[in-house]
Design a protein around this motif. Structure first.
Motif, PDB file in Angstrom:
ATOM      1  N   PHE B  40      31.224  26.889  30.431  1.00 53.39           N
ATOM      2  CA  PHE B  40      31.303  28.344  30.574  1.00 53.39           C
ATOM      3  C   PHE B  40      32.755  28.817  30.468  1.00 53.39           C
ATOM      4  CE2 PHE B  40      31.930  31.971  33.491  1.00 53.39           C
ATOM      5  CZ  PHE B  40      31.136  32.890  32.861  1.00 53.39           C
ATOM      6  N   HIS B  41      32.958  29.930  29.769  1.00 55.22           N
ATOM      7  CA  HIS B  41      34.309  30.464  29.598  1.00 55.22           C
ATOM      8  C   HIS B  41      34.640  31.383  30.762  1.00 55.22           C
ATOM      9  CE1 HIS B  41      34.715  29.834  24.989  1.00 55.22           C
ATOM     10  NE2 HIS B  41      34.391  28.743  25.638  1.00 55.22           N
ATOM     11  N   GLY B  42      35.411  30.883  31.697  1.00 60.52           N
ATOM     12  CA  GLY B  42      35.813  31.702  32.844  1.00 60.52           C
ATOM     13  C   GLY B  42      37.306  31.966  32.823  1.00 60.52           C
ATOM     14  N   ARG B  43      37.843  32.171  34.025  1.00 59.12           N
ATOM     15  CA  ARG B  43      39.274  32.453  34.154  1.00 59.12           C
ATOM     16  C   ARG B  43      40.098  31.284  33.621  1.00 59.12           C
ATOM     17  NH1 ARG B  43      43.077  31.208  37.731  1.00 59.12           N
ATOM     18  NH2 ARG B  43      41.661  29.924  38.933  1.00 59.12           N
ATOM     19  N   HIS B  44      41.285  31.582  33.068  1.00 62.02           N
ATOM     20  CA  HIS B  44      42.124  30.534  32.500  1.00 62.02           C
ATOM     21  C   HIS B  44      42.840  29.766  33.601  1.00 62.02           C
ATOM     22  CE1 HIS B  44      41.680  33.441  29.286  1.00 62.02           C
ATOM     23  NE2 HIS B  44      41.881  32.473  28.436  1.00 62.02           N
ATOM     24  N   GLN B  45      43.365  28.598  33.193  1.00 61.44           N
ATOM     25  CA  GLN B  45      44.203  27.814  34.106  1.00 61.44           C
ATOM     26  C   GLN B  45      45.303  27.165  33.304  1.00 61.44           C
ATOM     27  OE1 GLN B  45      42.460  25.340  37.224  1.00 61.44           O
ATOM     28  NE2 GLN B  45      43.511  23.610  36.307  1.00 61.44           N
ATOM     29  N   LEU B  46      46.519  27.218  33.835  1.00 57.30           N
ATOM     30  CA  LEU B  46      47.647  26.531  33.215  1.00 57.30           C
ATOM     31  C   LEU B  46      47.774  25.166  33.881  1.00 57.30           C
ATOM     32  CD1 LEU B  46      50.282  29.376  32.935  1.00 57.30           C
ATOM     33  CD2 LEU B  46      49.313  28.110  31.052  1.00 57.30           C
ATOM     34  N   ASN B  47      47.682  24.129  33.093  1.00 55.65           N
ATOM     35  CA  ASN B  47      47.626  22.786  33.665  1.00 55.65           C
ATOM     36  C   ASN B  47      49.012  22.204  33.848  1.00 55.65           C
ATOM     37  OD1 ASN B  47      44.769  22.635  33.722  1.00 55.65           O
ATOM     38  ND2 ASN B  47      44.830  22.449  31.500  1.00 55.65           N
ATOM     39  N   ARG B  48      49.063  21.104  34.614  1.00 56.68           N
ATOM     40  CA  ARG B  48      50.309  20.380  34.842  1.00 56.68           C
ATOM     41  C   ARG B  48      50.109  18.925  34.433  1.00 56.68           C
ATOM     42  NH1 ARG B  48      53.096  23.235  39.205  1.00 56.68           N
ATOM     43  NH2 ARG B  48      51.674  24.659  40.230  1.00 56.68           N
ATOM     44  N   TRP B  49      51.227  18.265  34.149  1.00 54.43           N
ATOM     45  CA  TRP B  49      51.192  16.826  33.975  1.00 54.43           C
ATOM     46  C   TRP B  49      51.000  16.176  35.337  1.00 54.43           C
ATOM     47  CZ3 TRP B  49      50.529  15.326  29.217  1.00 54.43           C
ATOM     48  CH2 TRP B  49      51.042  16.084  28.175  1.00 54.43           C
ATOM     49  N   ALA B  50      50.741  14.872  35.329  1.00 51.29           N
ATOM     50  CA  ALA B  50      50.412  14.178  36.581  1.00 51.29           C
ATOM     51  C   ALA B  50      51.579  14.189  37.564  1.00 51.29           C
ATOM     52  CB  ALA B  50      49.990  12.742  36.288  1.00 51.29           C
ATOM     53  N   ASP B  51      52.825  14.406  37.072  1.00 52.83           N
ATOM     54  CA  ASP B  51      53.957  14.423  38.000  1.00 52.83           C
ATOM     55  C   ASP B  51      54.327  15.840  38.421  1.00 52.83           C
ATOM     56  OD1 ASP B  51      55.001  15.336  35.688  1.00 52.83           O
ATOM     57  OD2 ASP B  51      56.844  14.183  35.778  1.00 52.83           O
ATOM     58  N   GLY B  52      53.578  16.851  37.988  1.00 52.86           N
ATOM     59  CA  GLY B  52      53.822  18.213  38.444  1.00 52.86           C
ATOM     60  C   GLY B  52      54.560  19.076  37.453  1.00 52.86           C
ATOM     61  N   LEU B  53      55.117  18.505  36.375  1.00 49.34           N
ATOM     62  CA  LEU B  53      55.753  19.339  35.354  1.00 49.34           C
ATOM     63  C   LEU B  53      54.673  20.124  34.618  1.00 49.34           C
ATOM     64  CD1 LEU B  53      58.501  17.071  33.745  1.00 49.34           C
ATOM     65  CD2 LEU B  53      58.833  19.059  35.188  1.00 49.34           C
ATOM     66  N   GLU B  54      55.046  21.337  34.165  1.00 46.77           N
ATOM     67  CA  GLU B  54      54.061  22.178  33.503  1.00 46.77           C
ATOM     68  C   GLU B  54      53.828  21.696  32.072  1.00 46.77           C
ATOM     69  OE1 GLU B  54      55.915  25.923  33.881  1.00 46.77           O
ATOM     70  OE2 GLU B  54      55.835  25.838  36.067  1.00 46.77           O
ATOM     71  N   LYS B  55      52.587  21.871  31.611  1.00 51.39           N
ATOM     72  CA  LYS B  55      52.284  21.475  30.235  1.00 51.39           C
ATOM     73  C   LYS B  55      52.693  22.548  29.242  1.00 51.39           C
ATOM     74  CE  LYS B  55      48.526  18.211  30.907  1.00 51.39           C
ATOM     75  NZ  LYS B  55      47.152  17.862  30.538  1.00 51.39           N
ATOM     76  N   CYS B  56      52.781  23.812  29.697  1.00 55.38           N
ATOM     77  CA  CYS B  56      53.069  24.915  28.767  1.00 55.38           C
ATOM     78  C   CYS B  56      54.487  24.792  28.232  1.00 55.38           C
ATOM     79  CB  CYS B  56      52.900  26.253  29.483  1.00 55.38           C
ATOM     80  SG  CYS B  56      53.266  27.660  28.431  1.00 55.38           S
ATOM     81  N   ILE B  57      54.623  24.902  26.903  1.00 59.58           N
ATOM     82  CA  ILE B  57      55.936  24.791  26.284  1.00 59.58           C
ATOM     83  C   ILE B  57      56.412  26.133  25.736  1.00 59.58           C
ATOM     84  CG2 ILE B  57      55.777  22.345  25.736  1.00 59.58           C
ATOM     85  CD1 ILE B  57      54.847  23.182  22.932  1.00 59.58           C
TER      86      ILE B  57
END
Lengths: 184, 189
Positions: B40-57
């Motif tokens: 289901f397409h719901g609210r978005h989420q910005l994910n992180r790498w396993a060490d807490g750094l953000e994936k968004c570039i």
């Protein structure tokens, strides 16, 4: 509106406020104002599976004089805007507006000259509901949030005090041009 | 009196409906019984790498893919003192206007690092336009065990390519030691 508006501020008024809020939220009658695909979801919400009758609002009124909630479901074209306003004006107060779906709330993906960029340009909107179209659960959630607003509605002298407080707050608020930060 | 059997048959339908299964979903009370489908397409989420750094570039491909122009991204450069994501750039400002978003998922398809995904949250209704513009702090995913709030350096000995290859399994103590004293913009939650 009626007798409750002339009550003095005090315990009696707060009791009447609570009762009036309970009664108003318990029997919201929506006007049918389906304009596009959101109306299909609105009809589903009134159907057996989601059953708006559980909240006392199964009667979708085709006549605005018997309705007190306008669910604007769908995109509003420039040509439809005066009609929308007229239907709103014909509804007896107290009345509420629910902008269902992104098109009614802000124009959505139809950012063009034919579509009103949000019905709040035409009528005061009490609650915005995102989604394209929102699923029936989202509509019920928005209606329940609106119920909470209605329950907290102030009457008579309390409403006058609230208006004065809101105006004082609005006068001291920073204008958008002076806002700093990430929201720009 | 020829109508009587007809009427009895009609009321019979009504009578036997009483023994059918109830189709009504008791939504606000039993919402966990009827979850949306996993895709289901719901609210978005910005994910992180396993060490807490953000994936968004901060590449803005999601904003370019968006048919409703609901996404606003402003990238900025990482520095050695203040690092939010592996590699050169991170998303400094990230906003989604949920009064424009039509939940089509084209932003998810466009994202090159799987930084942006969709959750199953759908209870988004609110009473003002401003409160429905979600900021980066609202969209970032939760801090899972083993994660360290950004900004902090990359895992020592690894490059950004190793991050994209999925070689990071969690934060290491050296990353916490090198942290700057004051938290930056992305240091929330």
């Amino acid at each position: 509106m009626g007798l409750e508006e002339s009550l003095p501020s005090g315990v009696l008024l707060t009791t009447v406020e609570k009762f009036a809020g309970y009664a108003r939220k318990g029997s919201l009658w929506p006007a049918t104002f389906g304009l596009a695909c959101c109306a299909i979801e609105m009809m589903t919400t009134g159907g057996a599976r989601y059953d708006l009758a559980r909240f006392g609002m199964e009667v979708f009124r085709a006549s605005p004089r018997q309705a007190d909630l306008m669910i604007v479901a769908g995109r509003v074209s420039q040509k439809m805007a005066p009609v929308l306003r007229q239907i709103y004006d014909q509804m007896p107060g107290p009345k509420w507006v629910l902008a269902m779906g992104v098109c009614a709330s802000s124009g959505g993906m139809f950012n063009n000259y034919a579509i009103v960029q949000g019905v709040d340009h035409v009528v005061p909107v009490d609650i915005y509901l995102p989604g394209c179209p929102p699923r029936p659960e989202m509509l019920i959630d928005a209606i329940l949030k609106l119920h909470d607003q209605i329950q907290d509605t102030k009457l008579g002298p309390h409403r006058k005090q609230e208006i004065i407080a809101l105006e004082a707050e609005a006068l001291t608020a920073a204008p958008t041009s002076e806002m700093r930060g990430l929201l720009r | 009196m020829a109508e009587l059997p007809q009427a009895a048959r009609g009321f019979g339908v009504t009578f036997f409906t009483m023994f059918k299964k109830v189709v009504t979903e008791q939504y606000p009370e039993d919402r966990d019984k009827y979850p949306p489908k996993p895709r289901f397409h719901g609210r978005h989420q910005l994910n992180r790498w396993a060490d807490g750094l953000e994936k968004c570039i901060g590449c803005e491909l999601c904003a370019w893919a968006c048919p409703a122009d609901a996404i606003f991204v402003e990238g900025a450069s990482n520095s050695e003192e203040e690092r939010f994501s592996p590699g050169e750039r991170y998303g400094r400002v990230y906003q989604i206007n949920y009064l424009r978003c039509i939940f089509c998922g084209l932003c998810i398809e466009a994202c090159p690092t799987r930084a942006l995904t969709m959750t199953n949250d759908y209870e988004l209704a609110d009473s003002s336009r401003a409160s429905l513009i979600y900021e980066k702090v609202d969209l970032l995913g939760p801090m899972l065990p083993g994660m360290l709030p950004a900004p902090h350096p990359m895992v020592p000995g690894l490059t950004d390519s190793d991050y994209y290859a999925g070689k990071v399994k969690g934060s290491v103590p050296e990353q916490a030691n090198d942290r700057p004293a004051a938290g930056g913009l992305g240091a929330t939650s």
